[in-house]
Design a protein around this motif. Structure first.
Motif, PDB file in Angstrom:
ATOM      1  N   THR A 120       1.110  -1.360  -0.220  1.00 27.51           N
ATOM      2  CA  THR A 120      -0.167   0.070  -0.083  1.00 27.51           C
ATOM      3  C   THR A 120       1.437   1.141  -0.299  1.00 27.51           C
ATOM      4  O   THR A 120       1.227   1.471  -1.046  1.00 27.51           O
ATOM      5  CB  THR A 120      -0.986   0.187   1.291  1.00 27.51           C
ATOM      6  N   PHE A 163     -20.722  -6.635  -3.578  1.00 23.34           N
ATOM      7  CA  PHE A 163     -19.415  -7.914  -3.134  1.00 23.34           C
ATOM      8  C   PHE A 163     -21.370  -9.244  -2.546  1.00 23.34           C
ATOM      9  O   PHE A 163     -22.443  -9.175  -2.009  1.00 23.34           O
ATOM     10  CB  PHE A 163     -18.976  -7.713  -1.615  1.00 23.34           C
ATOM     11  N   GLU A 185      -8.075  -0.133  -0.534  1.00 18.78           N
ATOM     12  CA  GLU A 185      -8.584   0.169  -0.309  1.00 18.78           C
ATOM     13  C   GLU A 185      -9.941  -1.600  -0.645  1.00 18.78           C
ATOM     14  O   GLU A 185     -11.146  -1.132  -1.006  1.00 18.78           O
ATOM     15  CB  GLU A 185      -9.048   1.280  -1.526  1.00 18.78           C
ATOM     16  N   ARG A 186      -9.663  -2.266  -1.889  1.00 17.47           N
ATOM     17  CA  ARG A 186     -10.093  -3.256  -1.666  1.00 17.47           C
ATOM     18  C   ARG A 186     -10.507  -3.744  -0.851  1.00 17.47           C
ATOM     19  O   ARG A 186     -12.101  -4.438  -0.171  1.00 17.47           O
ATOM     20  CB  ARG A 186      -9.518  -4.146  -2.625  1.00 17.47           C
ATOM     21  N   ILE A 236     -24.518  -7.311  -1.552  1.00 21.68           N
ATOM     22  CA  ILE A 236     -23.876  -6.475  -0.651  1.00 21.68           C
ATOM     23  C   ILE A 236     -22.965  -5.630  -1.292  1.00 21.68           C
ATOM     24  O   ILE A 236     -22.191  -5.460  -1.503  1.00 21.68           O
ATOM     25  CB  ILE A 236     -22.572  -6.420   0.678  1.00 21.68           C
ATOM     26  N   PHE A 272      -4.442   3.801   8.222  1.00 21.82           N
ATOM     27  CA  PHE A 272      -3.860   4.064   6.376  1.00 21.82           C
ATOM     28  C   PHE A 272      -2.803   3.397   5.347  1.00 21.82           C
ATOM     29  O   PHE A 272      -2.796   2.892   5.236  1.00 21.82           O
ATOM     30  CB  PHE A 272      -3.199   4.961   5.955  1.00 21.82           C
ATOM     31  N   TRP A 281      -6.080   6.417   1.298  1.00 21.47           N
ATOM     32  CA  TRP A 281      -6.118   6.187   2.253  1.00 21.47           C
ATOM     33  C   TRP A 281      -6.753   6.824   3.135  1.00 21.47           C
ATOM     34  O   TRP A 281      -6.430   5.370   4.401  1.00 21.47           O
ATOM     35  CB  TRP A 281      -4.252   6.368   2.770  1.00 21.47           C
ATOM     36  N   VAL A 315     -11.911   4.739  -2.289  1.00 21.60           N
ATOM     37  CA  VAL A 315     -11.472   6.340  -3.515  1.00 21.60           C
ATOM     38  C   VAL A 315      -9.960   5.440  -3.808  1.00 21.60           C
ATOM     39  O   VAL A 315     -10.420   4.521  -2.996  1.00 21.60           O
ATOM     40  CB  VAL A 315     -11.110   7.205  -2.434  1.00 21.60           C
ATOM     41  N   PRO A 363     -12.060   5.079   5.017  1.00 21.88           N
ATOM     42  CA  PRO A 363     -12.267   4.488   6.360  1.00 21.88           C
ATOM     43  C   PRO A 363     -13.159   3.266   4.889  1.00 21.88           C
ATOM     44  O   PRO A 363     -13.152   2.357   5.753  1.00 21.88           O
ATOM     45  CB  PRO A 363     -13.186   4.317   7.324  1.00 21.88           C
ATOM     46  N   TRP A 364     -14.101   3.398   4.020  1.00 17.10           N
ATOM     47  CA  TRP A 364     -14.737   2.412   3.613  1.00 17.10           C
ATOM     48  C   TRP A 364     -14.151   1.847   2.405  1.00 17.10           C
ATOM     49  O   TRP A 364     -14.435   1.273   1.525  1.00 17.10           O
ATOM     50  CB  TRP A 364     -16.257   3.257   3.121  1.00 17.10           C
ATOM     51  N   GLY A 365     -12.891   2.183   1.924  1.00 16.36           N
ATOM     52  CA  GLY A 365     -12.036   2.390   0.514  1.00 16.36           C
ATOM     53  C   GLY A 365     -13.339   2.695  -1.146  1.00 16.36           C
ATOM     54  O   GLY A 365     -12.948   1.612  -1.980  1.00 16.36           O
ATOM     55  N   ALA A 375     -15.976  -3.071   4.829  1.00 18.05           N
ATOM     56  CA  ALA A 375     -17.260  -2.350   4.650  1.00 18.05           C
ATOM     57  C   ALA A 375     -18.788  -3.587   4.259  1.00 18.05           C
ATOM     58  O   ALA A 375     -19.786  -3.677   5.426  1.00 18.05           O
ATOM     59  CB  ALA A 375     -17.682  -1.356   3.907  1.00 18.05           C
ATOM     60  N   SER A 376     -18.615  -4.250   3.353  1.00 22.23           N
ATOM     61  CA  SER A 376     -19.233  -4.948   2.746  1.00 22.23           C
ATOM     62  C   SER A 376     -20.029  -5.766   3.699  1.00 22.23           C
ATOM     63  O   SER A 376     -21.086  -6.381   4.603  1.00 22.23           O
ATOM     64  CB  SER A 376     -19.438  -5.918   2.047  1.00 22.23           C
ATOM     65  N   VAL A 384     -21.601  -1.870  -2.300  1.00 22.23           N
ATOM     66  CA  VAL A 384     -21.042  -0.834  -1.267  1.00 22.23           C
ATOM     67  C   VAL A 384     -20.615   0.133  -2.240  1.00 22.23           C
ATOM     68  O   VAL A 384     -19.502   0.215  -3.537  1.00 22.23           O
ATOM     69  CB  VAL A 384     -19.042  -1.435  -1.024  1.00 22.23           C
ATOM     70  N   LEU A 434     -19.256  -5.639   6.941  1.00 16.42           N
ATOM     71  CA  LEU A 434     -20.109  -5.287   8.206  1.00 16.42           C
ATOM     72  C   LEU A 434     -21.739  -4.853   7.966  1.00 16.42           C
ATOM     73  O   LEU A 434     -22.132  -4.522   9.068  1.00 16.42           O
ATOM     74  CB  LEU A 434     -19.846  -3.215   8.326  1.00 16.42           C
ATOM     75  N   PHE A 435     -21.413  -3.450   6.842  1.00 14.99           N
ATOM     76  CA  PHE A 435     -23.405  -3.711   6.177  1.00 14.99           C
ATOM     77  C   PHE A 435     -23.783  -4.900   6.468  1.00 14.99           C
ATOM     78  O   PHE A 435     -24.877  -5.223   7.271  1.00 14.99           O
ATOM     79  CB  PHE A 435     -23.617  -3.142   5.130  1.00 14.99           C
ATOM     80  N   LEU A 436     -23.303  -5.961   6.340  1.00 13.82           N
ATOM     81  CA  LEU A 436     -24.066  -7.690   6.824  1.00 13.82           C
ATOM     82  C   LEU A 436     -24.464  -7.578   7.810  1.00 13.82           C
ATOM     83  O   LEU A 436     -25.135  -8.533   8.438  1.00 13.82           O
ATOM     84  CB  LEU A 436     -23.549  -9.271   5.654  1.00 13.82           C
ATOM     85  N   ARG A 492     -11.061  -3.133   1.865  1.00 12.52           N
ATOM     86  CA  ARG A 492     -11.442  -2.147   2.481  1.00 12.52           C
ATOM     87  C   ARG A 492     -12.783  -1.772   2.921  1.00 12.52           C
ATOM     88  O   ARG A 492     -13.473  -1.768   3.722  1.00 12.52           O
ATOM     89  CB  ARG A 492     -11.197  -0.432   2.642  1.00 12.52           C
ATOM     90  N   ARG A 493     -13.185  -2.056   1.093  1.00 11.19           N
ATOM     91  CA  ARG A 493     -14.785  -2.499   0.562  1.00 11.19           C
ATOM     92  C   ARG A 493     -14.864  -3.650   1.446  1.00 11.19           C
ATOM     93  O   ARG A 493     -15.858  -3.386   1.304  1.00 11.19           O
ATOM     94  CB  ARG A 493     -14.382  -2.374  -0.602  1.00 11.19           C
ATOM     95  N   GLU A 494     -14.712  -4.564   1.427  1.00 10.15           N
ATOM     96  CA  GLU A 494     -14.715  -6.135   1.437  1.00 10.15           C
ATOM     97  C   GLU A 494     -15.363  -6.132   2.829  1.00 10.15           C
ATOM     98  O   GLU A 494     -16.469  -6.533   3.492  1.00 10.15           O
ATOM     99  CB  GLU A 494     -13.699  -6.587   1.721  1.00 10.15           C
TER     100      GLU A 494
END
Lengths: 250, 140
Positions: free
Chosen positions: A209, B45, A233-234, B54, A229, B99, B106, B102-104, A240-241, B56, A243-245, A236-238
């Motif tokens: 990173t 996802f 980002e990949r 889900i 930091f 970076w 960007v 928090p949700w990735g 997040a998903s 995102v 977390l949403f789940l 991080r998104r996963e």
């Protein structure tokens, strides 16, 4: 207030520069060092224009990127004198950086096919626009500056080789308009300004990173822990998903 | 009040149509020939079984980390749509926003050397338009 550019009366607000008013109205003025996200610098001088106060004063040649608008200014952007100044500047730059495409194109537009000066023996692509220096200052690292004069002018680290302030973010290399700054990423290693940085592995997938120094720098500026930091980002998104789940229920 | 892109994950079937819609709504100029689809700003996802997903996508946070960390104010909220937009001409490519999010949400396009994120398609998000199960909706 009203400023007159090339015979056109144009509405302008007091915080604007002549260059901004011209650009907004589709009047082309060449620039090299102008960058919308950075403070105007006035270094390349290509944006010079002729300016008269109140129609009767002396005609002055000013860089339009630094010139605040004033009511009643009369401005000419493409007089023979201005075009000659730009041609000389581009002639000089062509002797310095014959391989920079941006300079080749602009020089050709101004009728300079070949430099009339002695070309530099070891040319690089740096056009001394200072965007890297100002970008580095904006990042907050302030690792770059200028050194030397005339043909010896260059972008430089302090004392020529002190890269200790560099955080390895790469903003200088990626915002350089001619690709003059070398940055190589190989695996987790990043080389820039003669220094080798380690890029932190993403805690989830291990992909490299940002550099350790850049993470620490961002942490220092934001007040957040450096770990905030580190993830790619990949992942991080996963995360997040997931977390949403959890929130919506499986 | 602007319309809002609303995500209802429980309705997502994981078909990833949103990703395709997004990529085609953000074309990039190819050196020769017609424009190509760009990078997707949204990810769905898959979760299975049963077949679900889900989505995102950028939340256009009120206190957006990406905008806060940007040293040149290249990320600014559009008052019309509420989207935080990348003003590419102001960007110095330090990627602090990448970076910081928090949700990735960007990303950095290495080919265009430019950061990218959801821009709500100027107020008409195409992901919502093409979502077949109303997991993504543009609501008042």
């Amino acid at each position: 207030m009203i400023v007159n550019i090339n015979g056109r009366d144009l509405l302008a607000s007091p915080e604007e520069t002549l260059l901004q008013v011209a650009r907004r109205n589709g009047i082309p003025i060449p620039t090299l060092c102008e960058h919308a996200g950075l403070e105007p610098w006035g270094g390349c001088r290509l944006c010079v224009v002729e300016m008269t106060r109140g129609g009767t004063g002396p005609v002055r040649v000013v860089p339009s990127c630094l010139q605040p608008v004033e009511d009643g200014l009369r401005v000419e952007t493409h007089t023979p004198r201005i075009l000659r100044i730009r041609a000389v500047l581009l002639d000089l730059l062509l002797a310095r950086t014959p391989d920079a495409r941006r300079i080749q194109e602009l020089a050709l537009e101004h009728g300079v096919k070949r430099t009339s000066f002695v070309p530099r023996r070891d040319p690089d692509k740096c056009i001394l626009c200072n965007i890297c220096v100002r970008a580095c200052a904006a990042v907050g690292a302030d690792a770059l500056g200028t050194a030397g004069r005339g043909a010896a002018g260059r972008i430089s680290l302090p004392f020529g080789d002190d890269a200790s302030a560099c955080v390895g973010c790469g903003a200088c290399a990626l915002s350089c308009p001619t690709g003059a700054i070398e940055m190589t990423d190989r695996g987790s290693e990043r080389r820039i300004w003669g220094r080798t940085f380690q890029r932190l592995p993403c805690p989830s997938c291990g992909a490299p990173t940002l550099t350790r120094e850049h993470a620490a720098h961002l942490a220092g500026r934001s007040g957040l822990p450096a770990e905030s930091f580190g993830a790619c980002e990949r992942c991080r998104r996963e995360q997040a998903s997931r977390l949403f789940l959890d929130l919506v229920g499986k | 009040m602007a319309k809002r892109l609303t995500v209802t994950p429980s309705r997502c079937i994981g078909c990833r149509t949103c990703e395709i819609a997004c990529a085609f709504s953000h074309p990039v100029g190819a050196p020769a020939g017609p424009p190509l689809p760009g990078l997707t700003r949204i990810r769905a996802f898959p979760v299975r079984p049963p077949e679900r997903g889900i989505p995102v996508v950028c939340l256009q946070c009120d206190q957006a980390a990406c905008a806060k960390v940007c040293p040149t104010a290249a990320l600014q909220r559009d008052d019309q749509t509420g989207a935080i937009l990348v003003h590419e001409e102001r960007c110095i490519r330090c990627r602090a926003c990448v970076w910081a999010c928090p949700w990735g949400n960007v990303g950095f396009d290495g080919v265009r050397t430019q950061v990218y994120k959801c821009d709500l398609c100027g107020g008409d998000p195409q992901c919502a338009r093409y979502c077949p199960s109303r997991a993504l909706e543009q609501l008042d």
